[in-house]
Design a protein around this motif. Structure first.
Motif, short mmCIF file in Angstrom:
data_model
loop_
_atom_site.label_atom_id
_atom_site.label_comp_id
_atom_site.label_asym_id
_atom_site.label_seq_id
_atom_site.Cartn_x
_atom_site.Cartn_y
_atom_site.Cartn_z
N MET A 178 0.84 -1.20 0.00
CA MET A 178 0.00 0.00 0.00
C MET A 178 0.88 1.25 0.00
SD MET A 178 -3.04 -1.34 0.07
CE MET A 178 -4.24 -0.17 0.69
N SER A 179 0.36 2.34 -0.61
CA SER A 179 1.05 3.61 -0.63
C SER A 179 0.55 4.46 0.53
CB SER A 179 0.81 4.29 -1.98
OG SER A 179 1.64 5.42 -2.13
N GLY A 180 0.82 5.77 0.45
CA GLY A 180 0.43 6.64 1.54
C GLY A 180 -1.07 6.67 1.75
N HIS A 181 -1.49 6.84 2.99
CA HIS A 181 -2.89 6.96 3.39
C HIS A 181 -3.70 5.72 3.01
CE1 HIS A 181 -1.84 11.13 4.14
NE2 HIS A 181 -1.50 11.28 2.88
N GLY A 182 -3.07 4.57 2.93
CA GLY A 182 -3.78 3.34 2.66
C GLY A 182 -4.12 3.10 1.20
N ALA A 183 -3.72 3.98 0.29
CA ALA A 183 -4.02 3.81 -1.13
C ALA A 183 -3.12 2.73 -1.73
CB ALA A 183 -3.82 5.13 -1.87
N PRO A 184 -3.60 2.02 -2.76
CA PRO A 184 -2.74 1.04 -3.41
C PRO A 184 -1.49 1.68 -4.01
CG PRO A 184 -5.03 0.75 -4.06
CD PRO A 184 -4.95 2.04 -3.32
N VAL A 185 -0.46 0.90 -4.15
CA VAL A 185 0.80 1.38 -4.73
C VAL A 185 0.57 1.75 -6.19
CG1 VAL A 185 3.15 0.71 -5.33
CG2 VAL A 185 2.16 -0.04 -3.16
N PRO A 186 1.03 2.92 -6.64
CA PRO A 186 0.86 3.30 -8.05
C PRO A 186 1.63 2.35 -8.98
CG PRO A 186 1.44 5.20 -6.70
CD PRO A 186 1.65 3.99 -5.84
N LEU A 187 1.16 2.29 -10.20
CA LEU A 187 1.77 1.47 -11.24
C LEU A 187 2.22 2.37 -12.38
CD1 LEU A 187 2.38 -1.13 -12.89
CD2 LEU A 187 -0.05 -1.17 -13.50
N VAL A 188 3.49 2.26 -12.76
CA VAL A 188 4.01 2.95 -13.94
C VAL A 188 4.40 1.88 -14.96
CG1 VAL A 188 5.78 4.46 -14.89
CG2 VAL A 188 4.82 4.94 -12.63
N ALA A 189 3.64 1.81 -16.04
CA ALA A 189 3.93 0.87 -17.12
C ALA A 189 4.84 1.57 -18.12
CB ALA A 189 2.65 0.42 -17.80
N VAL A 190 5.93 0.91 -18.50
CA VAL A 190 6.91 1.53 -19.39
C VAL A 190 6.96 0.76 -20.71
CG1 VAL A 190 9.28 2.28 -19.70
CG2 VAL A 190 8.25 2.30 -17.41
N ALA A 191 6.53 1.41 -21.77
CA ALA A 191 6.56 0.82 -23.11
C ALA A 191 7.78 1.33 -23.87
CB ALA A 191 5.28 1.16 -23.86
N HIS A 192 8.02 0.71 -25.02
CA HIS A 192 9.19 1.08 -25.80
C HIS A 192 9.06 2.49 -26.36
CE1 HIS A 192 11.75 1.33 -29.42
NE2 HIS A 192 12.56 0.53 -28.76
N GLY A 193 7.92 2.80 -26.96
CA GLY A 193 7.73 4.10 -27.59
C GLY A 193 8.03 4.03 -29.08
N SER A 194 7.32 4.84 -29.86
CA SER A 194 7.48 4.83 -31.31
C SER A 194 7.08 6.18 -31.87
CB SER A 194 6.61 3.73 -31.93
OG SER A 194 6.56 3.85 -33.33
N ARG A 195 7.66 6.53 -33.04
CA ARG A 195 7.23 7.75 -33.73
C ARG A 195 5.82 7.58 -34.32
NH1 ARG A 195 12.70 7.32 -35.30
NH2 ARG A 195 13.98 9.08 -34.58
N ASP A 196 5.39 6.33 -34.48
CA ASP A 196 4.08 6.04 -35.04
C ASP A 196 3.02 6.25 -33.96
OD1 ASP A 196 1.71 4.70 -35.99
OD2 ASP A 196 2.96 3.63 -37.43
N GLU A 197 2.11 7.17 -34.18
CA GLU A 197 1.12 7.51 -33.16
C GLU A 197 0.22 6.33 -32.81
OE1 GLU A 197 -1.08 10.88 -34.46
OE2 GLU A 197 0.62 12.28 -34.29
N ARG A 198 0.04 5.39 -33.73
CA ARG A 198 -0.81 4.23 -33.45
C ARG A 198 -0.25 3.39 -32.31
NH1 ARG A 198 -0.66 1.08 -38.86
NH2 ARG A 198 1.51 1.79 -38.66
N SER A 199 1.07 3.40 -32.15
CA SER A 199 1.70 2.59 -31.11
C SER A 199 1.29 3.06 -29.72
CB SER A 199 3.22 2.63 -31.27
OG SER A 199 3.85 1.91 -30.22
N ALA A 200 1.47 4.35 -29.45
CA ALA A 200 1.10 4.88 -28.13
C ALA A 200 -0.40 4.76 -27.89
CB ALA A 200 1.54 6.33 -28.00
#
Length: 252
Positions: free
Chosen positions: A1-23
């Protein structure tokens, strides 16, 4: 759990692309994750081409008082980006915010549910397993032999699940065979039809290359990238829960 009893945040990290369809595809996937776990602060970051970077996303959370975060590589295989690029970025974040507990999750694949997602996309493309139909499972490809070996193992697993003529791996870059060559080889081996399954997270350069090469060699169907398949969202949450049980990243 994070502060004040909230669930731990999640940061998903993708590769990234110049193609807008990817993001767009990656954002759609993690929008599905948010619907499954609306109590979790789910954010998306990118290693290249698209903002925010992992460091910027984590810095924002730290600035807002987060004491703990799970970082999830939104990648389908463990290779250079998950083994080198992202850990290096996390080490810098831990140096800048030493109080922030950063837990590092596993990549989305391999996982049995991803085979279900592959089969879902094939069905949507009109491809069905049959004794006279071959299947090519195509990943982006890697200079890491272990990552490519995962794709070969997944091809074997797909062959065991349905009555395909045969199932072979292929790679859009960095390894052989290329998608077109794999399609031609299956036709030479007697497959009346060949379907191609893209083991790719999102549309973009590699997905376009796979489709172009496969259809040029006579493929009957090419499935869409996995994108926001519900199986991927379930895997992402499983990886999140697993990461909560791991030790935080440490700075050497």
């Amino acid at each position: 759990m994070s502060g004040h009893g909230a669930p731990v945040p999640l940061v998903a990290v993708a590769h990234g692309s110049r193609d807008e369809r990817s993001a767009q595809a990656v954002e759609a996937l993690f929008a599905r994750v948010r619907r499954l776990r609306p109590d979790v602060d789910v954010r998306v970051a990118y290693l290249d081409h698209v903002s925010p970077s992992p460091a910027a996303a984590l810095a924002d959370l730290a600035g807002r008082g987060a004491g703990e975060v799970v970082v999830l590589p939104a990648l389908l295989t463990a290779a250079f980006h998950s083994k080198t690029d992202l850990p290096a970025a996390l080490a810098q974040v831990r140096a800048d915010y030493p109080w922030l507990k950063v837990r590092y999750g596993d990549t989305l694949g391999p996982h049995p549910l991803l085979l279900d997602a592959v089969e879902r996309r094939l069905a949507q493309a009109g491809a069905a397993a049959a004794p006279d139909t071959g299947l090519v499972l195509v990943s982006a490809g890697s200079s890491d032999p272990e990552a490519n070996g995962v794709i070969a193992s997944m091809a074997d697993a797909l062959a065991a699940r349905a009555p395909w003529h045969s199932v072979v791996p292929a790679y859009a870059s960095a390894a052989a065979p290329a998608p077109g060559r794999a399609v031609a080889a299956l036709r030479d081996r007697g497959a009346a039809r060949v379907a191609v399954a893209g083991y790719l997270l999102a549309p973009g350069f590699f997905a376009d290359r796979v489709a172009d090469q496969a259809f040029a060699e006579g493929a009957a169907a090419v499935s869409a990238p996995l994108g926001d398949a519900p199986e991927l969202a379930r895997v992402a949450l499983q990886r999140y829960e697993e990461a909560l049980r791991t030790a935080p990243v440490t700075v050497p």
